[in-house]
Design an enzyme around this catalytic site. Sequence first.
Site, short mmCIF file in Angstrom:
data_model
loop_
_atom_site.label_atom_id
_atom_site.label_comp_id
_atom_site.label_asym_id
_atom_site.label_seq_id
_atom_site.Cartn_x
_atom_site.Cartn_y
_atom_site.Cartn_z
N GLY A 1 31.66 57.92 29.79
CA GLY A 1 33.11 57.66 29.82
C GLY A 1 33.92 58.69 30.57
O GLY A 1 35.12 58.83 30.32
N ASN B 1 34.87 58.44 33.64
CA ASN B 1 35.88 57.70 34.41
C ASN B 1 36.98 57.16 33.50
O ASN B 1 38.16 57.15 33.88
CB ASN B 1 35.24 56.57 35.22
CG ASN B 1 34.60 57.10 36.49
OD1 ASN B 1 35.31 57.42 37.45
ND2 ASN B 1 33.28 57.25 36.49
N ARG C 1 26.04 46.27 33.20
CA ARG C 1 25.66 44.90 32.87
C ARG C 1 26.28 43.98 33.92
O ARG C 1 27.43 44.19 34.31
CB ARG C 1 26.24 44.61 31.48
CG ARG C 1 25.75 43.39 30.79
CD ARG C 1 26.21 43.42 29.34
NE ARG C 1 25.47 44.40 28.56
CZ ARG C 1 24.23 44.21 28.12
NH1 ARG C 1 23.60 43.07 28.33
NH2 ARG C 1 23.62 45.15 27.44
N ASN D 1 35.22 47.33 40.09
CA ASN D 1 34.10 48.18 39.66
C ASN D 1 34.05 49.43 40.52
O ASN D 1 34.47 49.40 41.68
CB ASN D 1 32.78 47.39 39.82
CG ASN D 1 31.57 48.19 39.37
OD1 ASN D 1 31.58 48.84 38.34
ND2 ASN D 1 30.51 48.15 40.17
N HIS E 1 31.27 52.27 41.98
CA HIS E 1 29.82 52.43 42.16
C HIS E 1 29.57 53.73 42.91
O HIS E 1 30.24 54.01 43.91
CB HIS E 1 29.26 51.23 42.94
CG HIS E 1 27.77 51.29 43.06
ND1 HIS E 1 26.93 50.94 42.01
CD2 HIS E 1 26.97 51.68 44.08
CE1 HIS E 1 25.68 51.12 42.40
NE2 HIS E 1 25.67 51.56 43.64
C1 GAR Z 1 29.71 56.33 37.23
O1 GAR Z 1 29.16 57.26 38.14
C2 GAR Z 1 29.80 54.97 37.88
O2 GAR Z 1 30.06 55.02 39.25
C3 GAR Z 1 28.43 54.41 37.60
O3 GAR Z 1 28.16 54.81 36.28
C4 GAR Z 1 28.75 56.08 36.06
C5 GAR Z 1 29.47 56.06 34.74
O4 GAR Z 1 29.88 57.35 34.39
N1 GAR Z 1 28.40 52.97 37.74
C6 GAR Z 1 27.38 52.30 38.23
O5 GAR Z 1 26.34 52.83 38.59
C7 GAR Z 1 27.61 50.79 38.36
N2 GAR Z 1 26.60 50.15 39.11
P1 GAR Z 1 30.97 57.58 33.26
O6 GAR Z 1 30.49 56.81 32.01
O7 GAR Z 1 30.93 59.06 33.02
O8 GAR Z 1 32.29 57.08 33.76
#
Ligand code: GAR
Length: 190
Positions: A12, A14, A91, A107, A109
């Site tokens: 979490g 972000n 997901r 989203n 990425h």
């Molecule tokens: C982030 O780095 C995001 O870009 C990635 O998961 C992480 C979540 O971090 N998302 C993906 O890989 C989607 N395909 P967080 O829970 O600390 O925000």
Amino acid sequence: MTKLAVFASGTGSNYDAIIHAIQQGELEAEVALLVCDQPEAKVIEKAKANGTETFVFEPKQYPNKQAFETEIVEQLKQREAEWIILAGYMRLVGATLLNAFEGRMINIHPSLLPSFPGLDAIGQAFEAGVKVSGVTIHYVDAGMDTGKIIAQDVVKIHKDMSKADLQAAIQRVEHQLYPATIQKLITGGE
Ligand code: GAR
């Protein structure tokens, strides 16, 4: 105030960056709901500490994706959520959510898409030995990290960087780029 629903599965950071930007007045929105598919995820404690309402569910307790997404859509309607912000929601989104929110679901990425879609994008880039990677924010469609790109930022990979260094550098960029991009979107700037 534009109402956001943030979807997350893990740490979490972000979600935290979005909350911080709101508190700083840099993002004119509120997080009306945190949706989480992992009952043990750290993001849930963060949401509770911030007073964000949560909808936590276990996918395996539903017969299929349509069943839990129908419940999510109901929760989103109750909170009058206008945008879905996927922030580490690990997901694939199904037709039920897409039909209700396509064009209002984005989203983040951790790579320069279309390179390195899917799981462990940072590890994929590191193993490939590329000299630059970065962050992509895109609209969500039915594919895996395939929707129309909204914003990207570059992270250089220096030769003495570890995978953990790269992850930290990418996350620093994410935490700036995501709130700023959401602000542009909700004010009609993207
Ligand atoms: C982030 O780095 C995001 O870009 C990635 O998961 C992480 C979540 O971090 N998302 C993906 O890989 C989607 N395909 P967080 O829970 O600390 O925000």
